[in-house]
Design a protein around this motif. Structure first.
Motif, PDB file in Angstrom:
ATOM      1  N   PRO A  32      -7.359  -1.178   3.734  1.00  0.00           N
ATOM      2  CA  PRO A  32      -6.663  -0.188   3.512  1.00  0.00           C
ATOM      3  C   PRO A  32      -6.491   0.926   4.542  1.00  0.00           C
ATOM      4  O   PRO A  32      -7.427   1.047   5.252  1.00  0.00           O
ATOM      5  CB  PRO A  32      -7.467   0.361   2.210  1.00  0.00           C
ATOM      6  CG  PRO A  32      -8.485  -0.931   1.930  1.00  0.00           C
ATOM      7  CD  PRO A  32      -8.647  -1.503   3.297  1.00  0.00           C
TER       8      PRO A  32
ATOM      9  N   TRP B 212      -0.072  -2.935   8.872  1.00  0.00           N
ATOM     10  CA  TRP B 212       0.875  -2.476   7.729  1.00  0.00           C
ATOM     11  C   TRP B 212       2.207  -2.269   8.239  1.00  0.00           C
ATOM     12  O   TRP B 212       2.498  -1.497   9.224  1.00  0.00           O
ATOM     13  CB  TRP B 212       0.240  -1.245   7.150  1.00  0.00           C
ATOM     14  CG  TRP B 212      -0.897  -1.605   6.415  1.00  0.00           C
ATOM     15  CD1 TRP B 212      -2.204  -1.305   6.931  1.00  0.00           C
ATOM     16  CD2 TRP B 212      -1.271  -2.156   5.147  1.00  0.00           C
ATOM     17  NE1 TRP B 212      -3.203  -1.710   5.948  1.00  0.00           N
ATOM     18  CE2 TRP B 212      -2.478  -2.046   4.950  1.00  0.00           C
ATOM     19  CE3 TRP B 212      -0.060  -2.587   4.200  1.00  0.00           C
ATOM     20  CZ2 TRP B 212      -2.988  -2.975   3.743  1.00  0.00           C
ATOM     21  CZ3 TRP B 212      -0.970  -3.079   3.015  1.00  0.00           C
ATOM     22  CH2 TRP B 212      -2.372  -3.041   3.016  1.00  0.00           C
TER      23      TRP B 212
ATOM     24  N   ASP C 225       0.833   5.148   0.629  1.00  0.00           N
ATOM     25  CA  ASP C 225      -0.292   6.137   1.077  1.00  0.00           C
ATOM     26  C   ASP C 225       0.417   7.610   0.869  1.00  0.00           C
ATOM     27  O   ASP C 225       1.747   7.603   0.771  1.00  0.00           O
ATOM     28  CB  ASP C 225      -0.522   5.843   2.586  1.00  0.00           C
ATOM     29  CG  ASP C 225      -1.674   6.834   2.945  1.00  0.00           C
ATOM     30  OD1 ASP C 225      -2.579   6.943   2.180  1.00  0.00           O
ATOM     31  OD2 ASP C 225      -1.614   6.930   4.091  1.00  0.00           O
TER      32      ASP C 225
ATOM     33  N   TYR D 276       0.669  -1.330  -0.245  1.00  0.00           N
ATOM     34  CA  TYR D 276       0.017   0.076  -0.018  1.00  0.00           C
ATOM     35  C   TYR D 276       0.998   1.479  -0.093  1.00  0.00           C
ATOM     36  O   TYR D 276       1.713   1.480   0.821  1.00  0.00           O
ATOM     37  CB  TYR D 276      -0.826  -0.020   1.180  1.00  0.00           C
ATOM     38  CG  TYR D 276      -2.075   1.203   1.136  1.00  0.00           C
ATOM     39  CD1 TYR D 276      -3.262   0.398   0.736  1.00  0.00           C
ATOM     40  CD2 TYR D 276      -1.855   2.241   1.473  1.00  0.00           C
ATOM     41  CE1 TYR D 276      -4.388   1.503   0.653  1.00  0.00           C
ATOM     42  CE2 TYR D 276      -3.120   3.218   1.289  1.00  0.00           C
ATOM     43  CZ  TYR D 276      -3.933   2.845   0.931  1.00  0.00           C
ATOM     44  OH  TYR D 276      -5.311   3.646   0.876  1.00  0.00           O
TER      45      TYR D 276
END
Length: 454
Positions: A106, A85, A57, A55
């Motif tokens: 997420p 994460w 970000d 991911y």
């Protein structure tokens, strides 16, 4: 694995952050885990091939001048860690995470909020970066064009003349694409539509189309500078300042990004970089001002294999003298394969006299005429210092002399102490107290320097 680490070219746009996550998942499946991301390259380390979820970000409290480990960023990463994460690294606004759980939630679950963050961070950064690059490109293009005759005398000059317009075209295309994409994304946000999510394949095509061309051209120009340094080591002196300033700036940025935790360190970084730039320019100015020229007392050997005339062949004197200076500086370029600057100075009883011979052998008469025109324009213009021009000279055209010397172009200074000749693909620039009307001297110059053209 044979190689434990590897570096790959990294040319993603910041708005490609969704595609970057897909790319990192493919790399992990091949046995490579992201370790660090830079401006140009990304470093990966070898792992057992694994299926991981990545991911990328957008964190608005970190930018190019903000330290990577501030209190705010540590708190943000701790919250992401608590959500499953694992933090890998960061690059400006982008934060890179991975998870071994395919069902990990997420980091950004509110698409509207995510779009707002993207609009207030990536859009501004993307526009600023592309605008700065474009401005630098326009200034550099204006400084280098129209082409001056000096550009034909070195590999770097020829490379920049030929390749820089291509590089500028690639930068301009990339800038237009990036700006168009930003405004399109902003338009979608205002309409309440989701952001376009580019595919990995499209992102990689853009990397090769924009960044690949730019990196290739920059590499070729650097090679050209190295070739010039081989023929003339002093040619690298003008780039010492920019190179030294860049190294100091990148070093300071690395220290601030990785060692500092103060969010206000960016101001200190900018101040130090400006001081480093002035410091670098001062060093270069000092090197150039202390560099020996006519009073260097160099006695270079007379080179073999070069068409050359000496001072004692060009002047008539009954005085006894001694050789004070003899300098020979050769050069080479793809358009002017052979050129040199020869200076010879003698000390006589009552005075010091010198003769300088500049010789240019190009691959085509067109380039020879460009050099001839450039020399005459330079003599007419003189030397610019603090907004004023000095040492300007009046150039005369002597048609009778041109016919007698059998030249395509001929120019003579009003004081008759400099003569510029162009015949075919050769140009010769002679300066000194030489009687250019003397038939014997004319024959010596023609037979020595224009032998192949006779």
């Amino acid at each position: 694995m044979k190689h434990k680490t590897k570096r790959v070219f990294w040319g993603f746009f910041s708005l490609d952050y969704k595609a970057i996550g897909i790319y990192l998942e493919e790399m992990a499946a091949k046995g490579w885990m992201l370790e660090r991301v830079g401006r140009v390259m990304a470093k990966f380390r070898a792992i057992e091939p694994r299926r991981l979820k990545f991911y990328v970000d957008v964190f608005k409290d970190e930018d190019p001048l903000t330290p990577a480990n501030t209190k705010e960023s540590e708190e943000y990463r701790s919250l992401c860690q608590a959500s499953g994460w694992t933090f890998i690294t960061s690059q400006d606004y982008l934060q890179y995470f991975y998870s071994e759980d395919d069902d990990s939630v997420p980091i950004q679950t509110d698409e509207v909020l995510e779009q707002k963050i993207v609009e207030t961070t990536l859009f501004k950064g993307e526009i600023l970066n592309t605008s700065l690059i474009l401005i630098v490109g326009i200034v550099a293009l204006a400084m280098h064009f129209p082409v001056r005759h000096h550009h034909l005398l070195s590999f770097a000059g020829v490379a920049v003349t030929v390749l820089f317009p291509i590089l500028f075209g690639a930068v301009l295309t990339s800038t237009v694409y990036s700006v168009t994409r930003v405004f399109k994304a902003r338009k979608n946000i205002k309409r309440g539509l989701p952001l376009d999510k580019p595919t990995l394949k499209n992102a990689q095509k853009r990397i090769m189309a924009f960044n690949g061309i730019a990196m290739t051209i920059v590499s070729l120009i650097m090679v050209a500078f190295l070739v010039d340094a081989y023929f003339k080591p002093s040619s690298v002196i003008p780039i010492i300042g920019p190179v030294l300033g860049t190294i100091i700036g990148l070093g300071l940025r690395y220290v601030i990004k990785n060692k500092s935790t103060d969010k206000n360190s960016g101001i200190a970084y900018i101040t130090l970089v400006v001081l480093a730039a002035f410091f670098s320019m001062a060093i270069v100015s000092s090197l150039l001002s202390n560099r020996p020229f006519d009073d260097s007392n160099r006695i270079d050997p007379v080179p073999e294999g070069y068409p050359l005339v000496t001072m004692m062949e060009l002047i008539e004197t009954s005085q006894q003298g001694s050789l004070a200076i003899r300098e020979f500086n050769r050069g080479m370029s793809p358009l002017t394969p052979l050129h040199y600057d020869y200076l010879e100075v003698w000390d006589f009883e009552k005075e010091r006299q010198g003769v300088r011979v500049r010789y240019y052998n190009t691959i085509h008469p067109l380039f020879a005429q460009m050099i001839f025109d450039g020399i005459t324009e330079e003599l007419t213009r003189g030397v610019k210092f603090r907004g004023n021009y000095y040492l300007t000279k009046t150039i005369l055209s002597d048609e009778a002399m041109k016919s007698s010397w059998r030249m395509d172009h001929l120019a003579l200074t009003e004081d008759r102490d400099e003569l510029i000749l162009q015949q075919g693909n050769k140009v010769v620039h002679l300066s000194g107290k030489v009687n250019f009307d003397d038939g014997q001297i004319k024959d010596i110059i023609l037979n020595r320097l224009f032998m192949d053209n006779q």
